[in-house]
Design a protein around this motif. Structure first.
Motif, mmCIF file in Angstrom:
data_model
loop_
_atom_site.group_PDB
_atom_site.id
_atom_site.type_symbol
_atom_site.label_atom_id
_atom_site.label_comp_id
_atom_site.label_asym_id
_atom_site.label_seq_id
_atom_site.Cartn_x
_atom_site.Cartn_y
_atom_site.Cartn_z
ATOM 1 N N TYR A 244 0.852 -1.193 0.000
ATOM 2 C CA TYR A 244 0.000 0.000 0.000
ATOM 3 C C TYR A 244 0.881 1.234 0.000
ATOM 4 C CZ TYR A 244 -3.154 3.643 1.688
ATOM 5 O OH TYR A 244 -3.880 4.800 1.826
ATOM 6 N N ARG A 245 0.513 2.224 -0.800
ATOM 7 C CA ARG A 245 1.238 3.490 -0.787
ATOM 8 C C ARG A 245 0.259 4.638 -0.983
ATOM 9 N NH1 ARG A 245 4.610 3.195 -6.484
ATOM 10 N NH2 ARG A 245 2.840 3.481 -7.903
ATOM 11 N N GLN A 246 0.671 5.817 -0.506
ATOM 12 C CA GLN A 246 -0.179 6.992 -0.568
ATOM 13 C C GLN A 246 0.672 8.244 -0.446
ATOM 14 O OE1 GLN A 246 -2.726 6.818 2.911
ATOM 15 N NE2 GLN A 246 -1.028 7.135 4.308
ATOM 16 N N LEU A 275 -3.331 0.101 -3.758
ATOM 17 C CA LEU A 275 -3.326 -1.121 -2.955
ATOM 18 C C LEU A 275 -3.195 -2.316 -3.889
ATOM 19 C CD1 LEU A 275 -3.776 -2.383 -0.069
ATOM 20 C CD2 LEU A 275 -6.193 -2.569 -0.716
ATOM 21 N N ARG A 276 -2.160 -3.122 -3.666
ATOM 22 C CA ARG A 276 -1.913 -4.286 -4.515
ATOM 23 C C ARG A 276 -1.646 -5.515 -3.654
ATOM 24 N NH1 ARG A 276 2.261 -2.249 -9.288
ATOM 25 N NH2 ARG A 276 0.812 -0.830 -10.341
ATOM 26 N N THR A 277 -1.962 -6.687 -4.203
ATOM 27 C CA THR A 277 -1.587 -7.963 -3.574
ATOM 28 C C THR A 277 -0.798 -8.794 -4.574
ATOM 29 O OG1 THR A 277 -3.687 -9.009 -4.224
ATOM 30 C CG2 THR A 277 -3.588 -7.977 -2.040
ATOM 31 N N PHE A 278 0.159 -9.578 -4.023
ATOM 32 C CA PHE A 278 1.030 -10.420 -4.833
ATOM 33 C C PHE A 278 1.066 -11.827 -4.241
ATOM 34 C CE2 PHE A 278 2.477 -6.085 -5.012
ATOM 35 C CZ PHE A 278 2.778 -5.860 -6.349
ATOM 36 N N THR A 289 -7.205 1.431 -6.589
ATOM 37 C CA THR A 289 -6.846 2.819 -6.306
ATOM 38 C C THR A 289 -7.926 3.409 -5.401
ATOM 39 O OG1 THR A 289 -7.931 3.506 -8.366
ATOM 40 C CG2 THR A 289 -5.551 3.155 -8.437
ATOM 41 N N PRO A 290 -7.804 3.246 -4.078
ATOM 42 C CA PRO A 290 -8.801 3.806 -3.159
ATOM 43 C C PRO A 290 -8.952 5.317 -3.354
ATOM 44 C CG PRO A 290 -7.309 2.318 -2.004
ATOM 45 C CD PRO A 290 -6.730 2.532 -3.366
ATOM 46 N N ALA A 291 -10.162 5.802 -3.112
ATOM 47 C CA ALA A 291 -10.462 7.219 -3.312
ATOM 48 C C ALA A 291 -9.739 8.082 -2.281
ATOM 49 C CB ALA A 291 -11.971 7.440 -3.227
ATOM 50 N N THR A 292 -9.494 9.337 -2.650
ATOM 51 C CA THR A 292 -8.920 10.321 -1.721
ATOM 52 C C THR A 292 -9.820 10.465 -0.499
ATOM 53 O OG1 THR A 292 -7.859 11.538 -3.522
ATOM 54 C CG2 THR A 292 -8.272 12.745 -1.472
ATOM 55 N N THR A 293 -9.198 10.561 0.682
ATOM 56 C CA THR A 293 -9.986 10.569 1.913
ATOM 57 C C THR A 293 -9.266 11.367 3.006
ATOM 58 O OG1 THR A 293 -11.131 9.122 3.490
ATOM 59 C CG2 THR A 293 -8.925 8.467 2.826
#
Length: 326
Positions: A244-246, A275-278, A289-293
């Protein structure tokens, strides 16, 4: 030598990239202290049908291990006076993602890390900072089969007058894959009450010092986490990795209380989120891509500045202000 403190911010940021410090202050690395912190990111749309949120709590400690002035003599029969200051960085964090209000993973991610920062000033080599560290971010199920991360690097600083410094260096970091990261920083005083600082590509900050006991940070920073978790199926358990990055953009109000406490309250927005999973073969399974919050955060830092080792060194080198350590 007064502004040795700035290059350490880059190495410091890498060592705490999973813990998200509330804001960065230029004098934070030079006195032993313990910081307790927490922040909350308001759940927002993940994919149009589900909401993704985030809670974080933790502590960060700085322990001095060496402070001394050394006199050297080279083969060219030249004397060199060198001052060194070494601190150990230790942290623990609990990172709890949520999906539609449900904790997922159930017990969240735990981050443990240790690092060392060495500041060195000498007549021959001028101003340098070296650092390195390692750690892991795992769930309860993967804690004893971790994928560690590590970092190490160096920075060189140049002073351009009394109120301007620039630095450049590089960091080698490993978190699932090896990365070489060039860094550039600037620290610029803008009048008596304003100061602008940037450590690219990680963080930028503008500070306004309202009084001796109160100041305000306007900040932007890149951060995130990468943690391992386990998926249970009827046939087997499968190892997964979540990244996860932001970018956080906000304002922090900072107050110095009772001589030894710094209290900070922060609010802003988290944006440019991913947000990614591997799987275990590092193949991408999902990407969102979660919304701005909005987010809010708070931290309390207890400064054990009466340590003789750190206080003597920082006073002589001009690394910290008398009585106040932001």
């Amino acid at each position: 030598m007064r502004n040795l403190r700035y290059p350490t911010i880059c190495l410091f940021l890498l060592s705490i990239s999973a813990s998200h410090a509330q804001h960065f202050a230029l004098s934070r690395l030079f006195y032993p202290n313990v910081t307790l912190k927490a922040d909350y990111t308001v759940p927002s749309s993940l994919d149009g049908t589900r909401d993704f949120g985030l809670r974080k709590t933790g502590f960060f400690g700085i322990i001095p291990v060496q402070s001394e002035v050394q006199l050297g003599y080279s083969l060219r029969k030249k004397f060199d006076l060198r001052a060194v200051h070494t601190v150990m960085l230790a942290q623990f964090n609990q990172v709890q993602p949520t999906l539609d209000g449900t904790d997922l993973p159930t017990h969240g991610y735990k981050t443990l890390s240790l690092g060392v920062i060495r500041l060195q000033a000498s007549i021959k080599d001028r101003l340098w900072v070296y650092g390195g560290g390692l750690g892991m971010t795992e769930t309860n199920e993967t804690f004893f089969s971790p994928q560690p991360f590590f970092w190490g690097g160096a920075a060189r600083m140049h002073i351009l007058g009394l109120r301007t410094q620039i630095m450049y260096g590089s960091v080698l970091a490993y978190n699932q894959k090896l990365r070489f990261i060039p860094v550039f920083g600037i620290n610029k005083g803008l009048g008596r009450q304003w100061r602008a600082s940037a450590m690219l590509p990680f963080m930028a900050n503008v500070n306004y010092k309202a009084t001796k006991w109160f100041n305000v940070d306007m900040l932007a920073g890149l951060n995130g986490y990468s943690g391992g978790f386990m998926v249970q199926t009827p046939e087997e358990k499968m190892l997964r990795r979540e990244n996860y990055r932001q970018i956080k953009v906000g304002v922090a109000a900072n107050a110095h209380l009772f001589t030894v406490l710094n209290v900070s309250l922060e609010a802003g927005v988290a944006t440019f989120r991913q947000l990614r999973t591997f799987n275990s073969a590092r193949e991408n399974l999902t990407s969102y891509t979660p919304a701005t919050t909005p987010y809010i955060g708070a931290s309390v830092r207890y400064i054990t500045s009466r340590s003789k080792m750190s206080s003597r060194f920082t006073r002589k080198m001009g690394l910290g202000e008398s009585g106040i350590n932001w």
